[in-house]
Design a protein around this motif. Structure first.
Motif, PDB file in Angstrom:
ATOM      1  N   ASP A   5      20.893  20.183   4.158  1.00 32.45           N
ATOM      2  CA  ASP A   5      21.432  18.943   3.963  1.00 32.45           C
ATOM      3  C   ASP A   5      20.764  17.993   4.471  1.00 32.45           C
ATOM      4  O   ASP A   5      20.670  16.693   3.845  1.00 32.45           O
ATOM      5  N   THR A   6      20.405  17.753   5.972  1.00 31.73           N
ATOM      6  CA  THR A   6      19.721  16.656   6.533  1.00 31.73           C
ATOM      7  C   THR A   6      18.308  16.636   5.750  1.00 31.73           C
ATOM      8  O   THR A   6      18.049  15.534   5.558  1.00 31.73           O
ATOM      9  N   ALA A   7      17.543  17.586   5.542  1.00 28.55           N
ATOM     10  CA  ALA A   7      16.230  17.311   5.208  1.00 28.55           C
ATOM     11  C   ALA A   7      16.362  16.527   3.599  1.00 28.55           C
ATOM     12  O   ALA A   7      15.517  15.816   3.503  1.00 28.55           O
ATOM     13  N   LEU A   8      17.126  17.224   3.098  1.00 30.46           N
ATOM     14  CA  LEU A   8      17.564  16.594   1.566  1.00 30.46           C
ATOM     15  C   LEU A   8      17.876  15.379   1.449  1.00 30.46           C
ATOM     16  O   LEU A   8      17.319  14.287   0.822  1.00 30.46           O
ATOM     17  N   LYS A   9      18.591  14.964   2.581  1.00 32.23           N
ATOM     18  CA  LYS A   9      19.144  13.593   2.591  1.00 32.23           C
ATOM     19  C   LYS A   9      18.119  12.644   3.092  1.00 32.23           C
ATOM     20  O   LYS A   9      17.978  11.624   2.481  1.00 32.23           O
ATOM     21  N   ALA A  10      17.284  13.073   3.931  1.00 32.41           N
ATOM     22  CA  ALA A  10      15.869  12.403   4.447  1.00 32.41           C
ATOM     23  C   ALA A  10      15.194  12.348   3.051  1.00 32.41           C
ATOM     24  O   ALA A  10      14.540  11.194   3.050  1.00 32.41           O
ATOM     25  N   VAL A  30       0.964  -1.192  -0.045  1.00 30.74           N
ATOM     26  CA  VAL A  30      -0.034  -0.033  -0.022  1.00 30.74           C
ATOM     27  C   VAL A  30       0.944   1.263  -0.017  1.00 30.74           C
ATOM     28  O   VAL A  30       2.133   1.175   0.331  1.00 30.74           O
ATOM     29  N   GLN A  31       0.315   2.270  -0.252  1.00 36.85           N
ATOM     30  CA  GLN A  31       1.124   3.718  -0.193  1.00 36.85           C
ATOM     31  C   GLN A  31       1.757   3.759   1.206  1.00 36.85           C
ATOM     32  O   GLN A  31       1.122   3.671   2.000  1.00 36.85           O
ATOM     33  N   ARG A  32       2.993   4.204   0.920  1.00 39.60           N
ATOM     34  CA  ARG A  32       3.883   4.545   2.191  1.00 39.60           C
ATOM     35  C   ARG A  32       3.132   5.610   3.041  1.00 39.60           C
ATOM     36  O   ARG A  32       2.862   6.528   2.538  1.00 39.60           O
ATOM     37  N   SER A  33       2.802   5.436   4.350  1.00 36.03           N
ATOM     38  CA  SER A  33       2.433   6.679   5.147  1.00 36.03           C
ATOM     39  C   SER A  33       3.576   7.302   6.064  1.00 36.03           C
ATOM     40  O   SER A  33       4.764   6.657   6.338  1.00 36.03           O
ATOM     41  N   GLY A  34       3.088   8.372   6.273  1.00 38.58           N
ATOM     42  CA  GLY A  34       4.261   9.002   7.034  1.00 38.58           C
ATOM     43  C   GLY A  34       5.476   9.586   6.470  1.00 38.58           C
ATOM     44  O   GLY A  34       6.288   9.459   7.080  1.00 38.58           O
ATOM     45  N   ALA A  35       5.417   9.288   4.952  1.00 40.31           N
ATOM     46  CA  ALA A  35       6.648   9.474   4.301  1.00 40.31           C
ATOM     47  C   ALA A  35       7.310  11.033   4.563  1.00 40.31           C
ATOM     48  O   ALA A  35       6.509  11.959   4.774  1.00 40.31           O
ATOM     49  N   THR A  36       8.744  10.980   4.465  1.00 43.06           N
ATOM     50  CA  THR A  36       9.416  12.421   4.738  1.00 43.06           C
ATOM     51  C   THR A  36       9.061  13.115   3.527  1.00 43.06           C
ATOM     52  O   THR A  36       9.385  12.734   2.408  1.00 43.06           O
ATOM     53  N   GLN A  37       8.456  14.210   3.655  1.00 42.24           N
ATOM     54  CA  GLN A  37       8.085  15.171   2.279  1.00 42.24           C
ATOM     55  C   GLN A  37       8.586  16.411   2.679  1.00 42.24           C
ATOM     56  O   GLN A  37       8.043  17.324   3.300  1.00 42.24           O
ATOM     57  N   ALA A  38       9.853  16.735   2.165  1.00 42.64           N
ATOM     58  CA  ALA A  38      10.428  18.120   2.616  1.00 42.64           C
ATOM     59  C   ALA A  38       9.984  18.895   1.513  1.00 42.64           C
ATOM     60  O   ALA A  38      10.180  18.992   0.270  1.00 42.64           O
ATOM     61  N   THR A  39       9.182  19.992   1.913  1.00 44.29           N
ATOM     62  CA  THR A  39       8.370  20.786   0.925  1.00 44.29           C
ATOM     63  C   THR A  39       9.043  22.274   1.017  1.00 44.29           C
ATOM     64  O   THR A  39       8.814  23.063   0.240  1.00 44.29           O
TER      65      THR A  39
END
Length: 77
Positions: free
Chosen positions: A53-58, A32-41
């Motif tokens: 750098d940390t947010a982009l890496k995640a 199923v679709q991954r939930s709680g995915a890290t979405q750096a907007t």
């Protein structure tokens, strides 16, 4: 013979009708679709380069994990 998913209309093709529909490619186990995915907007608006750098890496790791889970990206095992 290749089976086409499209019926040729101009509206496109969608796979899965909801976030709970399981999807996969290349024979991996459907998920199923991954939930709680890290979405750096707001990566660009972050104050420090370390935070960017940390947010982009995640974000990149989450993209890789998602693509690996559905069979599009062969993760390194």
């Amino acid at each position: 013979m290749v089976q086409q998913l499209s019926d040729g209309n101009g509206t496109g093709v969608s796979v899965g009708q909801s976030t709970t529909d399981k999807v996969s490619l290349y024979g991996v186990t459907p998920i199923v679709q991954r939930s709680g995915a890290t979405q750096a907007t707001s990566l660009v608006g972050t104050a420090s380069s370390t935070a960017v750098d940390t947010a982009l890496k995640a974000a990149v790791i989450e993209i890789m994990d998602t693509l690996t889970a559905i069979g599009v990206w062969k993760g390194s095992a």
